[in-house]
Design a protein around this motif. Sequence first.
Motif, PDB file in Angstrom:
ATOM      1  N   GLN A 320      95.598  27.092 -19.111  1.00 25.01           N
ATOM      2  CA  GLN A 320      95.792  28.668 -17.255  1.00 25.01           C
ATOM      3  C   GLN A 320      95.180  30.004 -17.732  1.00 25.01           C
ATOM      4  OE1 GLN A 320      99.648  28.063 -15.055  1.00 25.01           O
ATOM      5  NE2 GLN A 320      98.551  28.302 -13.499  1.00 25.01           N
ATOM      6  N   THR A 321      93.926  29.536 -16.966  1.00 24.30           N
ATOM      7  CA  THR A 321      93.814  31.317 -16.408  1.00 24.30           C
ATOM      8  C   THR A 321      93.764  31.460 -14.821  1.00 24.30           C
ATOM      9  OG1 THR A 321      91.244  30.584 -16.850  1.00 24.30           O
ATOM     10  CG2 THR A 321      92.054  30.619 -18.663  1.00 24.30           C
ATOM     11  N   ASN A 322      93.805  33.260 -14.676  1.00 24.56           N
ATOM     12  CA  ASN A 322      93.527  33.784 -12.947  1.00 24.56           C
ATOM     13  C   ASN A 322      92.344  32.785 -12.231  1.00 24.56           C
ATOM     14  OD1 ASN A 322      95.093  35.047 -13.662  1.00 24.56           O
ATOM     15  ND2 ASN A 322      93.707  36.777 -14.319  1.00 24.56           N
ATOM     16  N   MET A 408     104.444  17.365 -16.671  1.00 23.54           N
ATOM     17  CA  MET A 408     103.706  17.180 -17.226  1.00 23.54           C
ATOM     18  C   MET A 408     102.816  18.675 -16.675  1.00 23.54           C
ATOM     19  SD  MET A 408     103.629  16.180 -19.988  1.00 23.54           S
ATOM     20  CE  MET A 408     102.297  16.382 -20.190  1.00 23.54           C
ATOM     21  N   GLU A 409     102.676  18.064 -15.485  1.00 23.26           N
ATOM     22  CA  GLU A 409     101.840  20.022 -14.556  1.00 23.26           C
ATOM     23  C   GLU A 409     102.029  20.896 -14.755  1.00 23.26           C
ATOM     24  OE1 GLU A 409     102.197  18.212 -10.312  1.00 23.26           O
ATOM     25  OE2 GLU A 409     101.193  16.633 -11.016  1.00 23.26           O
ATOM     26  N   ARG A 410     103.894  21.086 -14.384  1.00 16.28           N
ATOM     27  CA  ARG A 410     104.404  22.501 -15.557  1.00 16.28           C
ATOM     28  C   ARG A 410     104.174  23.088 -16.413  1.00 16.28           C
ATOM     29  NH1 ARG A 410     104.666  21.977 -11.499  1.00 16.28           N
ATOM     30  NH2 ARG A 410     102.701  23.778 -11.613  1.00 16.28           N
ATOM     31  N   LEU A 411     103.871  21.958 -17.737  1.00 18.53           N
ATOM     32  CA  LEU A 411     103.276  22.651 -19.131  1.00 18.53           C
ATOM     33  C   LEU A 411     102.030  22.778 -18.842  1.00 18.53           C
ATOM     34  CD1 LEU A 411     105.090  19.678 -21.320  1.00 18.53           C
ATOM     35  CD2 LEU A 411     105.588  22.528 -21.010  1.00 18.53           C
ATOM     36  N   ILE A 412     100.992  22.057 -18.005  1.00 18.48           N
ATOM     37  CA  ILE A 412      99.967  22.406 -18.361  1.00 18.48           C
ATOM     38  C   ILE A 412      99.505  23.367 -17.462  1.00 18.48           C
ATOM     39  CG2 ILE A 412      96.984  21.417 -17.700  1.00 18.48           C
ATOM     40  CD1 ILE A 412      98.636  18.580 -18.038  1.00 18.48           C
ATOM     41  N   GLN A 415     102.062  28.547 -14.535  1.00 17.99           N
ATOM     42  CA  GLN A 415     102.299  29.703 -13.300  1.00 17.99           C
ATOM     43  C   GLN A 415     102.038  28.651 -11.801  1.00 17.99           C
ATOM     44  OE1 GLN A 415     103.077  32.676 -13.242  1.00 17.99           O
ATOM     45  NE2 GLN A 415     103.619  32.144 -15.818  1.00 17.99           N
ATOM     46  N   PRO A 416     101.833  28.642 -11.106  1.00 24.93           N
ATOM     47  CA  PRO A 416     101.765  28.108  -9.273  1.00 24.93           C
ATOM     48  C   PRO A 416      99.862  27.994  -8.964  1.00 24.93           C
ATOM     49  CG  PRO A 416     103.399  29.306  -9.006  1.00 24.93           C
ATOM     50  CD  PRO A 416     103.400  30.196 -10.430  1.00 24.93           C
ATOM     51  N   LEU A 417      99.773  27.005  -8.830  1.00 28.39           N
ATOM     52  CA  LEU A 417      97.882  26.771  -9.048  1.00 28.39           C
ATOM     53  C   LEU A 417      98.379  27.087  -7.195  1.00 28.39           C
ATOM     54  CD1 LEU A 417      97.536  22.981  -9.875  1.00 28.39           C
ATOM     55  CD2 LEU A 417      96.586  25.465 -11.086  1.00 28.39           C
ATOM     56  N   ASP A 418      96.972  28.518  -6.976  1.00 26.63           N
ATOM     57  CA  ASP A 418      96.401  28.103  -6.708  1.00 26.63           C
ATOM     58  C   ASP A 418      95.580  26.507  -5.571  1.00 26.63           C
ATOM     59  OD1 ASP A 418      93.368  27.497  -4.577  1.00 26.63           O
ATOM     60  OD2 ASP A 418      94.356  30.171  -4.060  1.00 26.63           O
ATOM     61  N   PRO A 419      96.242  26.303  -4.315  1.00 27.09           N
ATOM     62  CA  PRO A 419      95.746  24.994  -3.517  1.00 27.09           C
ATOM     63  C   PRO A 419      94.859  24.327  -3.827  1.00 27.09           C
ATOM     64  CG  PRO A 419      96.536  25.932  -1.911  1.00 27.09           C
ATOM     65  CD  PRO A 419      97.174  26.793  -3.732  1.00 27.09           C
ATOM     66  N   GLU A 420      93.681  25.972  -3.250  1.00 24.97           N
ATOM     67  CA  GLU A 420      92.244  25.022  -2.831  1.00 24.97           C
ATOM     68  C   GLU A 420      91.638  24.533  -4.554  1.00 24.97           C
ATOM     69  OE1 GLU A 420      89.988  26.919  -1.244  1.00 24.97           O
ATOM     70  OE2 GLU A 420      91.649  27.481   0.674  1.00 24.97           O
ATOM     71  N   GLY A 503     106.173  24.947  -2.352  1.00 23.76           N
ATOM     72  CA  GLY A 503     107.131  25.916  -3.464  1.00 23.76           C
ATOM     73  C   GLY A 503     105.816  25.788  -5.177  1.00 23.76           C
ATOM     74  N   ASP A 504     105.830  24.274  -4.913  1.00 21.52           N
ATOM     75  CA  ASP A 504     104.572  24.390  -6.739  1.00 21.52           C
ATOM     76  C   ASP A 504     103.304  25.171  -6.568  1.00 21.52           C
ATOM     77  OD1 ASP A 504     106.784  22.689  -6.565  1.00 21.52           O
ATOM     78  OD2 ASP A 504     105.868  21.222  -6.882  1.00 21.52           O
ATOM     79  N   TYR A 505     103.309  26.043  -5.322  1.00 18.45           N
ATOM     80  CA  TYR A 505     101.724  26.091  -5.344  1.00 18.45           C
ATOM     81  C   TYR A 505     101.804  27.993  -5.026  1.00 18.45           C
ATOM     82  CZ  TYR A 505     100.455  21.492  -6.069  1.00 18.45           C
ATOM     83  OH  TYR A 505     100.159  20.246  -6.253  1.00 18.45           O
ATOM     84  N   HIS A 506     100.573  28.511  -5.325  1.00 23.91           N
ATOM     85  CA  HIS A 506     100.068  30.156  -4.944  1.00 23.91           C
ATOM     86  C   HIS A 506      99.491  29.602  -3.344  1.00 23.91           C
ATOM     87  CE1 HIS A 506      99.718  34.164  -5.214  1.00 23.91           C
ATOM     88  NE2 HIS A 506      98.979  34.024  -5.125  1.00 23.91           N
ATOM     89  N   ILE A 507     101.155  29.745  -2.606  1.00 24.17           N
ATOM     90  CA  ILE A 507     100.508  29.562  -1.231  1.00 24.17           C
ATOM     91  C   ILE A 507     100.191  30.639  -0.896  1.00 24.17           C
ATOM     92  CG2 ILE A 507     100.349  28.797   0.803  1.00 24.17           C
ATOM     93  CD1 ILE A 507     101.387  26.065   0.290  1.00 24.17           C
ATOM     94  N   SER A 508      99.592  31.931   0.122  1.00 21.69           N
ATOM     95  CA  SER A 508      99.716  32.942   1.085  1.00 21.69           C
ATOM     96  C   SER A 508     100.975  33.058   1.765  1.00 21.69           C
ATOM     97  CB  SER A 508      98.579  32.922   1.924  1.00 21.69           C
ATOM     98  OG  SER A 508      99.074  34.891   2.899  1.00 21.69           O
ATOM     99  N   SER A 509     101.536  33.775   1.744  1.00 18.91           N
ATOM    100  CA  SER A 509     102.997  34.076   2.929  1.00 18.91           C
ATOM    101  C   SER A 509     102.745  34.414   4.434  1.00 18.91           C
ATOM    102  CB  SER A 509     103.565  35.311   3.117  1.00 18.91           C
ATOM    103  OG  SER A 509     102.589  36.729   3.042  1.00 18.91           O
ATOM    104  N   LEU A 510     100.669  34.572   4.455  1.00 19.45           N
ATOM    105  CA  LEU A 510     100.723  34.112   6.374  1.00 19.45           C
ATOM    106  C   LEU A 510     100.372  32.918   6.416  1.00 19.45           C
ATOM    107  CD1 LEU A 510      97.999  37.486   5.835  1.00 19.45           C
ATOM    108  CD2 LEU A 510     100.861  36.789   6.844  1.00 19.45           C
TER     109      LEU A 510
END
Length: 610
Positions: A320-322, A408-412, A415-420, A503-510
Amino acid sequence: MIFNCLSACIGTHSGEKGIAFIEKLDSVLTDEKPDEYKPVNALLVLPRTPASGENFRIVTTGGRNIRKAKLMVSGPSGMLQSRNSKTGDELPCWRIDDFDGNKAGKYQVTLVVDGKEVCHQNFEISKPEGMPAQGVVWKATRGWDSATETIYSAWINALFGGCGEQTSWPALHEVTRDKNRNFLYNYLSLGEDNPDSKNTVIMEPDCADNPFFLRAYFSWKLGLPFGFHICDRGYLGGCPKTGLWVTNETATSKDNPVQAFNSFIRSVMNGVHSGTARTALDNEHSDYYPVALDRQALRPGTVFADPYGHTLILVSWLPQTNSHPGLLLAVDAQPDKTIAIKRFWKGNFLFNTSEVVGEPGFKAFRPVLSDHGKLSQMSDEALTASAGYAQFSLQQRKMGQDVFYHTMERLINPQPLDPEEALLDLINALHEQLLVRVKSVDNGETYLKSHPGTVIPMPSSANGIFLAGGQWEDFSTPNRDLRLLIAMDAVLQFPDKVAGSPGDYHISSLSSPEKEKKKLQDLLDKKMNELSVTYTRSDGSKQKLTIKEILDRRDAFEMAYNPNDGVEIRWGAPENSAERKTCRRHAPANQQKTMQSVRKWFSKRLHPPT
């Protein structure tokens, strides 16, 4: 005992037939991450016996610091320098150093990692010994150990690494004949991988055979033991049971070594089937054993056995990368003998432990040992206690689907994914699957157009439709279409999945789960209209279908797997539509009736229990 930041050596060994290794209890000084798989160091001289003046290679394996390791090779003329070097950066990391040919004599290679000599090997440059017929397929010169397991993983990664989805080959031997991929190319100096040779290896496995062919090929090359069990197919409530164990030394042969190998793998093909990989997880007489869902165990060469008979072999982890989600890639074989790269996701890796025959999941080959010429399989207890192996684990037994895929998703993607980004990745995976299906359906069309009037026999039972061989297996797509339907569901349900587990994804606090769901649905609608596939209709014209059009007619894919139906029907063209008017072929009425009776399994997204 725990060793911190120090090399923990059991001992330095000179292995037989060009293999040297060092086992590690913990880790030599390394730039590896604390939770990463820590492979043993090993080296292999290629070919087995270099001829005078013949270029040779040395393969070394280990952790990430193998790239910076020092390789010292000495001989009658002094120290030798490699011409070039290439590396594989995945674990186990591997490095291949090329050397110019030298005169006959005795040589030594030493591997130094972080200033410490970790393994060495004596080898000879001389006239190749050859391999005379031995009465058996081949004799084992040593058993499997952590070093050979590491080299096996590295070989699988080198053979298939660097390939993206949709990379495919007409047959497995087309891969092993590529000297740039196969570092065991002509290792035995028999011309065994040269397509122009009279004695060349031929390998055309289906999905169940593919892991065994690769394991047998590697074992034959390095003089390692190999075996497989004859087993039944099991039944609902009863796992497939193992019987007679066939090995390279129980099978007799008077042929030359290459022909003996070719004959042997044909017997492997006849003996291995879809149930072989689904024996009970605690069956110590099985060819595979279950491993944990962690990075240590899921290394290249690990096999995934799905509950419905398909098998895949892990070949590569892309981190996984940025800017991009991680990927876990595997290779599988199809009934038409093609070999192709697939990614891990629900559409390719089916997992279910309820109402299935046998016990599926990730498994490794059980190492075969050789003790004074007597072959035996390694026990679960020994696998658990020994360093360097993927340890035996019952973690996957009765595991729920949601837990399996989440793990498996957490292994691959640690870091929490950007949902888009995650949604776009799923849509692309579905698109890849549809592109592959275009080729599969076209194979059936090509065959039936060249054999006008032919009706391919269809099995009369649900089990037969999914498991039968012959022309039905070659040209029908029930297993592929079941996976496709599951893939469609995974894409369509993703916005709800994110809203339900933010919580499984990187979602903006807004943002809120509902706002995120709406944004994802809008993105899904947009991409479904942008991406498309094109198939050739019965009259030769091209028909373009967007993913949205395909998803809108997904119910039709529950009845679209019969090659006796025209291609328009196989792509779900609605009745009385302009698209369907060019259709010239329909499955016989009795086959359509059987398909209706089987349709419930597609609707449930389940394979019928065998």
